[in-house]
Write a protein that holds these residues in place. Sequence first.
Motif, PDB file in Angstrom:
ATOM      1  N   VAL A 237     -17.118  25.062   9.242  1.00 19.57           N
ATOM      2  CA  VAL A 237     -17.922  25.507   8.087  1.00 19.57           C
ATOM      3  C   VAL A 237     -17.246  26.599   7.254  1.00 19.57           C
ATOM      4  O   VAL A 237     -17.729  26.949   6.189  1.00 19.57           O
ATOM      5  CB  VAL A 237     -19.315  26.029   8.503  1.00 19.57           C
ATOM      6  N   ALA A 238     -16.150  27.151   7.759  1.00 18.53           N
ATOM      7  CA  ALA A 238     -15.498  28.253   7.040  1.00 18.53           C
ATOM      8  C   ALA A 238     -14.014  28.262   7.404  1.00 18.53           C
ATOM      9  O   ALA A 238     -13.518  27.314   8.005  1.00 18.53           O
ATOM     10  CB  ALA A 238     -16.150  29.574   7.428  1.00 18.53           C
ATOM     11  N   GLY A 239     -13.332  29.338   7.024  1.00 24.39           N
ATOM     12  CA  GLY A 239     -11.946  29.489   7.459  1.00 24.39           C
ATOM     13  C   GLY A 239     -10.913  29.612   6.353  1.00 24.39           C
ATOM     14  O   GLY A 239      -9.793  30.015   6.583  1.00 24.39           O
ATOM     15  N   GLY A 240     -11.260  29.215   5.119  1.00 24.87           N
ATOM     16  CA  GLY A 240     -10.300  29.349   4.024  1.00 24.87           C
ATOM     17  C   GLY A 240      -9.477  28.089   3.813  1.00 24.87           C
ATOM     18  O   GLY A 240      -9.934  26.980   4.104  1.00 24.87           O
ATOM     19  N   PHE A 241      -8.267  28.259   3.308  1.00 18.95           N
ATOM     20  CA  PHE A 241      -7.386  27.120   3.025  1.00 18.95           C
ATOM     21  C   PHE A 241      -6.845  26.518   4.322  1.00 18.95           C
ATOM     22  O   PHE A 241      -6.748  27.198   5.348  1.00 18.95           O
ATOM     23  CB  PHE A 241      -6.188  27.576   2.181  1.00 18.95           C
ATOM     24  N   ASN A 242      -6.436  25.259   4.250  1.00 15.10           N
ATOM     25  CA  ASN A 242      -5.710  24.615   5.345  1.00 15.10           C
ATOM     26  C   ASN A 242      -4.226  24.643   4.997  1.00 15.10           C
ATOM     27  O   ASN A 242      -3.847  24.394   3.846  1.00 15.10           O
ATOM     28  CB  ASN A 242      -6.144  23.156   5.491  1.00 15.10           C
ATOM     29  N   PRO A 243      -3.375  24.881   6.018  1.00 12.15           N
ATOM     30  CA  PRO A 243      -1.936  24.764   5.739  1.00 12.15           C
ATOM     31  C   PRO A 243      -1.571  23.303   5.588  1.00 12.15           C
ATOM     32  O   PRO A 243      -2.317  22.422   6.012  1.00 12.15           O
ATOM     33  CB  PRO A 243      -1.302  25.357   7.004  1.00 12.15           C
ATOM     34  N   VAL A 244      -0.422  23.035   4.982  1.00 12.35           N
ATOM     35  CA  VAL A 244       0.014  21.641   4.821  1.00 12.35           C
ATOM     36  C   VAL A 244       0.071  20.954   6.183  1.00 12.35           C
ATOM     37  O   VAL A 244      -0.330  19.807   6.335  1.00 12.35           O
ATOM     38  CB  VAL A 244       1.386  21.606   4.110  1.00 12.35           C
ATOM     39  N   LYS A 245       0.550  21.667   7.193  1.00  9.60           N
ATOM     40  CA  LYS A 245       0.524  21.119   8.559  1.00  9.60           C
ATOM     41  C   LYS A 245      -0.801  21.511   9.195  1.00  9.60           C
ATOM     42  O   LYS A 245      -0.862  22.385  10.054  1.00  9.60           O
ATOM     43  CB  LYS A 245       1.702  21.659   9.365  1.00  9.60           C
ATOM     44  N   PHE A 246      -1.856  20.869   8.736  1.00  9.36           N
ATOM     45  CA  PHE A 246      -3.210  21.244   9.169  1.00  9.36           C
ATOM     46  C   PHE A 246      -3.527  20.639  10.532  1.00  9.36           C
ATOM     47  O   PHE A 246      -2.868  19.706  10.987  1.00  9.36           O
ATOM     48  CB  PHE A 246      -4.212  20.742   8.126  1.00  9.36           C
ATOM     49  N   ASP A 247      -4.556  21.199  11.151  1.00  9.91           N
ATOM     50  CA  ASP A 247      -5.040  20.675  12.430  1.00  9.91           C
ATOM     51  C   ASP A 247      -6.242  19.779  12.132  1.00  9.91           C
ATOM     52  O   ASP A 247      -7.298  20.265  11.733  1.00  9.91           O
ATOM     53  CB  ASP A 247      -5.448  21.852  13.328  1.00  9.91           C
ATOM     54  N   PRO A 248      -6.118  18.459  12.313  1.00 14.41           N
ATOM     55  CA  PRO A 248      -7.211  17.561  11.922  1.00 14.41           C
ATOM     56  C   PRO A 248      -8.508  17.788  12.715  1.00 14.41           C
ATOM     57  O   PRO A 248      -9.576  17.423  12.233  1.00 14.41           O
ATOM     58  CB  PRO A 248      -6.651  16.157  12.186  1.00 14.41           C
ATOM     59  N   LEU A 249      -8.411  18.394  13.867  1.00 15.68           N
ATOM     60  CA  LEU A 249      -9.628  18.635  14.653  1.00 15.68           C
ATOM     61  C   LEU A 249     -10.229  20.005  14.358  1.00 15.68           C
ATOM     62  O   LEU A 249     -11.234  20.415  14.960  1.00 15.68           O
ATOM     63  CB  LEU A 249      -9.335  18.473  16.147  1.00 15.68           C
ATOM     64  N   HIS A 250      -9.606  20.722  13.453  1.00 19.90           N
ATOM     65  CA  HIS A 250     -10.130  22.026  13.019  1.00 19.90           C
ATOM     66  C   HIS A 250      -9.885  22.166  11.518  1.00 19.90           C
ATOM     67  O   HIS A 250      -9.064  22.987  11.081  1.00 19.90           O
ATOM     68  CB  HIS A 250      -9.452  23.170  13.769  1.00 19.90           C
ATOM     69  N   ILE A 251     -10.574  21.351  10.732  1.00 18.69           N
ATOM     70  CA  ILE A 251     -10.415  21.428   9.278  1.00 18.69           C
ATOM     71  C   ILE A 251     -11.220  22.620   8.766  1.00 18.69           C
ATOM     72  O   ILE A 251     -12.438  22.692   8.937  1.00 18.69           O
ATOM     73  CB  ILE A 251     -10.919  20.134   8.608  1.00 18.69           C
ATOM     74  N   LYS A 252     -10.518  23.546   8.158  1.00 20.08           N
ATOM     75  CA  LYS A 252     -11.206  24.728   7.613  1.00 20.08           C
ATOM     76  C   LYS A 252     -11.805  24.364   6.258  1.00 20.08           C
ATOM     77  O   LYS A 252     -11.252  23.547   5.517  1.00 20.08           O
ATOM     78  CB  LYS A 252     -10.203  25.859   7.427  1.00 20.08           C
ATOM     79  N   ARG A 253     -12.903  25.028   5.940  1.00 21.02           N
ATOM     80  CA  ARG A 253     -13.499  24.773   4.624  1.00 21.02           C
ATOM     81  C   ARG A 253     -13.804  26.082   3.903  1.00 21.02           C
ATOM     82  O   ARG A 253     -13.846  27.156   4.503  1.00 21.02           O
ATOM     83  CB  ARG A 253     -14.779  23.940   4.778  1.00 21.02           C
ATOM     84  N   ILE A 254     -14.003  25.936   2.607  1.00 24.77           N
ATOM     85  CA  ILE A 254     -14.384  27.065   1.747  1.00 24.77           C
ATOM     86  C   ILE A 254     -15.693  26.679   1.091  1.00 24.77           C
ATOM     87  O   ILE A 254     -15.782  25.621   0.456  1.00 24.77           O
ATOM     88  CB  ILE A 254     -13.305  27.312   0.672  1.00 24.77           C
ATOM     89  N   GLN A 255     -16.707  27.502   1.269  1.00 24.19           N
ATOM     90  CA  GLN A 255     -17.984  27.174   0.631  1.00 24.19           C
ATOM     91  C   GLN A 255     -17.883  27.414  -0.869  1.00 24.19           C
ATOM     92  O   GLN A 255     -17.432  28.474  -1.311  1.00 24.19           O
ATOM     93  CB  GLN A 255     -19.125  27.992   1.232  1.00 24.19           C
TER      94      GLN A 255
END
Length: 273
Positions: A237-255
């Motif tokens: 539900v939060a976390g900011g930007f995702n790096p290009v090498k993102f973790d698909p099981l921990h997709i961060k979002r920005i409200q």
Amino acid sequence: MNRIIVLFIFVILVLSACAPNKPAVTSAAPGTVKFTKFPVLEYHLIGRPEGRWQRTPENFAKDIEWLYENGYFPVNLRDLLAGFKGLPKGKIPVVLTFDDSSSGQFRYLPDGQIDPESAAGILKAFHDKHPTEWPLRATFFPLIETSAPDRNLFGQKGLEAKKLRQLAVWGMEIGTHTYSHDRLDKISAAAAARSIGRSIDTLTKYVSREIVSISLPQGFYPADLSVLNRFKLVAEVAGGFNPVKFDPLHIKRIQAIDSEWQKFFGRKTFVIY
Ligand SMILES: [Zn+2]
């Protein structure tokens, strides 16, 4: 002397033109812009007034316009698995996600038209204006049955199938948000699997494409992570930007609310309440 003043003004203008809204971009040369991180935006209610969990139709439309003008290109969450394939050169991917399937996200008017003030109507209108630069891409995380009728499969009884099919026809993604907005950390693994399974059984009656994405209600993971084995992408539900090498099981979002637009994008918002 005059020349120096003109040159000085020119330099100031160039600098100020380059300064705003570039948090996700590293390279400056035209046509070779590369991104190092990308946003997954999170919307809940679309309606009035503006609030912590609600974006007005006007502000939502402005969000899309802003993203477009700042070099973003919409993709579905599941598209990320393809490694940004098909992303136009110089663009930064953005995923628009919608949780809780309220009617403000997708509403039909009594005459059968899509409400131009619902998110679906706003996205369709924007796409019609920019057919290639803004494809119809977004990921919806609907609820099936809760105590709030407006959030059960976009609220309008009898139109659930029509909406889900329309979203799929447009090319948008349907994920799950569990059957009844169930806190996966608070129920047994068996109950969590049942909630997810029932949700997917319902959704796949209308949408043939495999459901690979889940948005965790309130961001809570189950204690037994095997409950999530059937998914390729898990949105928090939060976390900011995702790096290009993102973790698909921990997709961060920005409200997508003003304070977050300012914090993460440095955007100077022009808010309509
Ligand atoms: Zn939710």
